[in-house]
Design a protein around this motif. Structure first.
Motif, PDB file in Angstrom:
ATOM      1  N   MET A 278      28.882  57.506  41.474  1.00 37.81           N
ATOM      2  CA  MET A 278      28.734  56.694  40.289  1.00 37.81           C
ATOM      3  C   MET A 278      27.712  55.607  40.560  1.00 37.81           C
ATOM      4  SD  MET A 278      32.435  56.094  38.602  1.00 37.81           S
ATOM      5  CE  MET A 278      33.070  55.349  40.087  1.00 37.81           C
ATOM      6  N   ALA A 279      26.527  55.818  40.144  1.00 39.57           N
ATOM      7  CA  ALA A 279      25.479  54.838  40.349  1.00 39.57           C
ATOM      8  C   ALA A 279      25.401  53.899  39.152  1.00 39.57           C
ATOM      9  CB  ALA A 279      24.141  55.535  40.542  1.00 39.57           C
ATOM     10  N   THR A 280      25.277  52.639  39.413  1.00 37.24           N
ATOM     11  CA  THR A 280      25.133  51.665  38.357  1.00 37.24           C
ATOM     12  C   THR A 280      23.667  51.632  37.948  1.00 37.24           C
ATOM     13  OG1 THR A 280      26.925  50.396  39.331  1.00 37.24           O
ATOM     14  CG2 THR A 280      25.558  49.265  37.729  1.00 37.24           C
ATOM     15  N   THR A 281      23.386  51.805  36.648  1.00 34.19           N
ATOM     16  CA  THR A 281      22.015  51.854  36.177  1.00 34.19           C
ATOM     17  C   THR A 281      21.430  50.464  36.000  1.00 34.19           C
ATOM     18  OG1 THR A 281      22.851  52.058  33.931  1.00 34.19           O
ATOM     19  CG2 THR A 281      22.261  54.095  35.051  1.00 34.19           C
ATOM     20  N   SER A 282      22.171  49.526  35.463  1.00 34.81           N
ATOM     21  CA  SER A 282      21.742  48.136  35.337  1.00 34.81           C
ATOM     22  C   SER A 282      22.978  47.271  35.544  1.00 34.81           C
ATOM     23  CB  SER A 282      21.106  47.897  33.969  1.00 34.81           C
ATOM     24  OG  SER A 282      22.053  48.097  32.944  1.00 34.81           O
ATOM     25  N   ALA A 283      22.763  45.989  35.586  1.00 31.86           N
ATOM     26  CA  ALA A 283      23.864  45.079  35.907  1.00 31.86           C
ATOM     27  C   ALA A 283      24.986  45.172  34.866  1.00 31.86           C
ATOM     28  CB  ALA A 283      23.345  43.665  36.001  1.00 31.86           C
ATOM     29  N   PHE A 284      26.138  45.540  35.323  1.00 29.13           N
ATOM     30  CA  PHE A 284      27.325  45.593  34.479  1.00 29.13           C
ATOM     31  C   PHE A 284      28.000  44.232  34.525  1.00 29.13           C
ATOM     32  CE2 PHE A 284      31.965  46.381  34.153  1.00 29.13           C
ATOM     33  CZ  PHE A 284      31.995  46.847  32.852  1.00 29.13           C
ATOM     34  N   LYS A 285      28.407  43.720  33.378  1.00 26.98           N
ATOM     35  CA  LYS A 285      29.079  42.421  33.324  1.00 26.98           C
ATOM     36  C   LYS A 285      30.584  42.651  33.498  1.00 26.98           C
ATOM     37  CE  LYS A 285      29.456  38.149  30.698  1.00 26.98           C
ATOM     38  NZ  LYS A 285      30.058  37.507  31.820  1.00 26.98           N
ATOM     39  N   TRP A 286      31.072  42.303  34.666  1.00 28.09           N
ATOM     40  CA  TRP A 286      32.489  42.475  34.972  1.00 28.09           C
ATOM     41  C   TRP A 286      33.312  41.437  34.220  1.00 28.09           C
ATOM     42  CZ3 TRP A 286      33.683  46.738  37.578  1.00 28.09           C
ATOM     43  CH2 TRP A 286      32.690  47.347  38.348  1.00 28.09           C
ATOM     44  N   PRO A 287      34.496  41.813  33.737  1.00 27.80           N
ATOM     45  CA  PRO A 287      35.351  40.823  33.072  1.00 27.80           C
ATOM     46  C   PRO A 287      35.901  39.830  34.100  1.00 27.80           C
ATOM     47  CG  PRO A 287      36.534  42.887  33.355  1.00 27.80           C
ATOM     48  CD  PRO A 287      35.120  43.136  33.807  1.00 27.80           C
ATOM     49  N   TRP A 288      36.366  38.699  33.611  1.00 29.76           N
ATOM     50  CA  TRP A 288      36.862  37.663  34.516  1.00 29.76           C
ATOM     51  C   TRP A 288      37.991  38.162  35.401  1.00 29.76           C
ATOM     52  CZ3 TRP A 288      41.879  36.091  34.535  1.00 29.76           C
ATOM     53  CH2 TRP A 288      42.655  36.405  33.407  1.00 29.76           C
ATOM     54  N   GLN A 289      38.807  39.093  34.892  1.00 31.08           N
ATOM     55  CA  GLN A 289      39.947  39.601  35.660  1.00 31.08           C
ATOM     56  C   GLN A 289      39.508  40.268  36.966  1.00 31.08           C
ATOM     57  OE1 GLN A 289      39.409  40.308  32.383  1.00 31.08           O
ATOM     58  NE2 GLN A 289      41.331  40.450  31.250  1.00 31.08           N
ATOM     59  N   TYR A 290      38.317  40.845  36.951  1.00 32.59           N
ATOM     60  CA  TYR A 290      37.829  41.576  38.121  1.00 32.59           C
ATOM     61  C   TYR A 290      37.687  40.661  39.343  1.00 32.59           C
ATOM     62  CZ  TYR A 290      35.139  45.083  40.700  1.00 32.59           C
ATOM     63  OH  TYR A 290      34.707  45.995  41.634  1.00 32.59           O
ATOM     64  N   ASP A 291      37.493  39.369  39.105  1.00 34.69           N
ATOM     65  CA  ASP A 291      37.387  38.404  40.205  1.00 34.69           C
ATOM     66  C   ASP A 291      38.691  37.653  40.446  1.00 34.69           C
ATOM     67  OD1 ASP A 291      34.729  38.935  40.943  1.00 34.69           O
ATOM     68  OD2 ASP A 291      33.989  37.733  39.264  1.00 34.69           O
ATOM     69  N   PHE A 292      39.779  38.150  39.889  1.00 35.61           N
ATOM     70  CA  PHE A 292      41.102  37.534  40.014  1.00 35.61           C
ATOM     71  C   PHE A 292      41.958  38.455  40.899  1.00 35.61           C
ATOM     72  CE2 PHE A 292      45.319  36.560  37.924  1.00 35.61           C
ATOM     73  CZ  PHE A 292      45.421  35.266  38.427  1.00 35.61           C
ATOM     74  N   PRO A 293      42.190  38.089  42.159  1.00 42.84           N
ATOM     75  CA  PRO A 293      42.857  38.996  43.112  1.00 42.84           C
ATOM     76  C   PRO A 293      44.134  39.681  42.608  1.00 42.84           C
ATOM     77  CG  PRO A 293      42.018  37.097  44.276  1.00 42.84           C
ATOM     78  CD  PRO A 293      41.800  36.825  42.806  1.00 42.84           C
ATOM     79  N   PRO A 294      45.036  38.993  41.881  1.00 40.67           N
ATOM     80  CA  PRO A 294      46.254  39.691  41.416  1.00 40.67           C
ATOM     81  C   PRO A 294      45.981  40.861  40.460  1.00 40.67           C
ATOM     82  CG  PRO A 294      46.586  37.330  41.352  1.00 40.67           C
ATOM     83  CD  PRO A 294      45.127  37.550  41.636  1.00 40.67           C
ATOM     84  N   PHE A 295      44.792  40.910  39.882  1.00 37.83           N
ATOM     85  CA  PHE A 295      44.434  42.015  38.991  1.00 37.83           C
ATOM     86  C   PHE A 295      44.518  43.346  39.718  1.00 37.83           C
ATOM     87  CE2 PHE A 295      40.946  44.327  36.546  1.00 37.83           C
ATOM     88  CZ  PHE A 295      41.685  44.493  35.393  1.00 37.83           C
ATOM     89  N   PHE A 296      44.321  43.347  41.016  1.00 38.91           N
ATOM     90  CA  PHE A 296      44.301  44.565  41.820  1.00 38.91           C
ATOM     91  C   PHE A 296      45.668  44.975  42.344  1.00 38.91           C
ATOM     92  CE2 PHE A 296      39.990  43.215  41.534  1.00 38.91           C
ATOM     93  CZ  PHE A 296      39.284  44.394  41.430  1.00 38.91           C
ATOM     94  N   THR A 297      46.723  44.318  41.840  1.00 38.42           N
ATOM     95  CA  THR A 297      48.104  44.693  42.139  1.00 38.42           C
ATOM     96  C   THR A 297      48.822  44.853  40.805  1.00 38.42           C
ATOM     97  OG1 THR A 297      48.054  43.382  44.167  1.00 38.42           O
ATOM     98  CG2 THR A 297      50.226  44.013  43.322  1.00 38.42           C
ATOM     99  N   ILE A 298      49.340  46.045  40.537  1.00 40.26           N
ATOM    100  CA  ILE A 298      50.051  46.262  39.274  1.00 40.26           C
ATOM    101  C   ILE A 298      51.283  45.359  39.261  1.00 40.26           C
ATOM    102  CG2 ILE A 298      51.280  47.947  37.822  1.00 40.26           C
ATOM    103  CD1 ILE A 298      48.251  48.390  37.904  1.00 40.26           C
TER     104      ILE A 298
END
Length: 179
Positions: free
Chosen positions: A1-21
């Motif tokens: 999966m190659a990124t073609t241009s800069a994808f704007k990640w949502p704020w949750q993506y930089d919030f560590p608890p987001f990666f734990t259900i």
């Protein structure tokens, strides 16, 4: 999966608890909705129509290198189950290892393709599937390079609505005539 241009990640993506259900049902529902939106937005931005689970699990989508956090395999499966319930993905094999991502539903693709055919005077003119997804007439269309399986779902919608006739499917020169 190659990124073609800069994808704007949502704020949750930089919030560590987001990666734990999360365990709390209200929080989990909001979290799964955020994951669903992220998966759909990411797929649309990168024009991804299908993914392999193993590929997805190790991709930047579920793996934030900056935080050194990733969603577990169980977490990815939970997100995929949620997406499947919302009819935003569809598994393509019995082993459930590969899936289509519907950042546009097949009926929406169908309407876009039909509108293009009408606007370009292609009614009652046989076109190959290749011409629709890779032809010079579609280079500026959002369905240019659309995966064959998604295209077929869209064209089947049009056929069911009696707005298209599929021709020679499975043979050489597969095509469609819009009516």
């Amino acid at each position: 999966m190659a990124t073609t241009s800069a994808f704007k990640w949502p704020w949750q993506y930089d919030f560590p608890p987001f990666f734990t259900i999360q365990k709390s049902l209200n929080t989990k529902d909001k979290q799964l909705e955020a994951w669903a939106r992220l998966v759909i937005d990411y797929a649309q931005h990168n024009k991804i129509y299908s993914l392999d689970i193993a590929e997805a699990t190790t991709s930047e989508l579920f793996n934030n290198q900056k935080l050194n956090r990733r969603l577990s395999t169980d977490g990815v499966n939970t997100v995929l189950q949620y997406l499947e319930q919302k009819k935003l993905i569809e598994f393509t094999d019995n082993g459930r290892t590969r899936f289509h991502i519907f950042w546009r539903r097949p009926d929406v693709w169908a309407n876009m393709i039909y509108q293009w055919a009408v606007e370009n005077a292609f009614l009652n003119t046989p076109l190959t599937l290749y011409e629709i997804t890779h032809g010079d007439d579609t280079t500026n269309e959002s369905f240019h390079n659309l995966e064959r399986e998604i295209l077929m779902k869209a064209l089947t919608c049009l056929e069911d609505q009696r707005r298209a006739q599929l021709m020679n499917i499975g043979g050489d020169n597969e095509g469609v005539k819009f009516v």
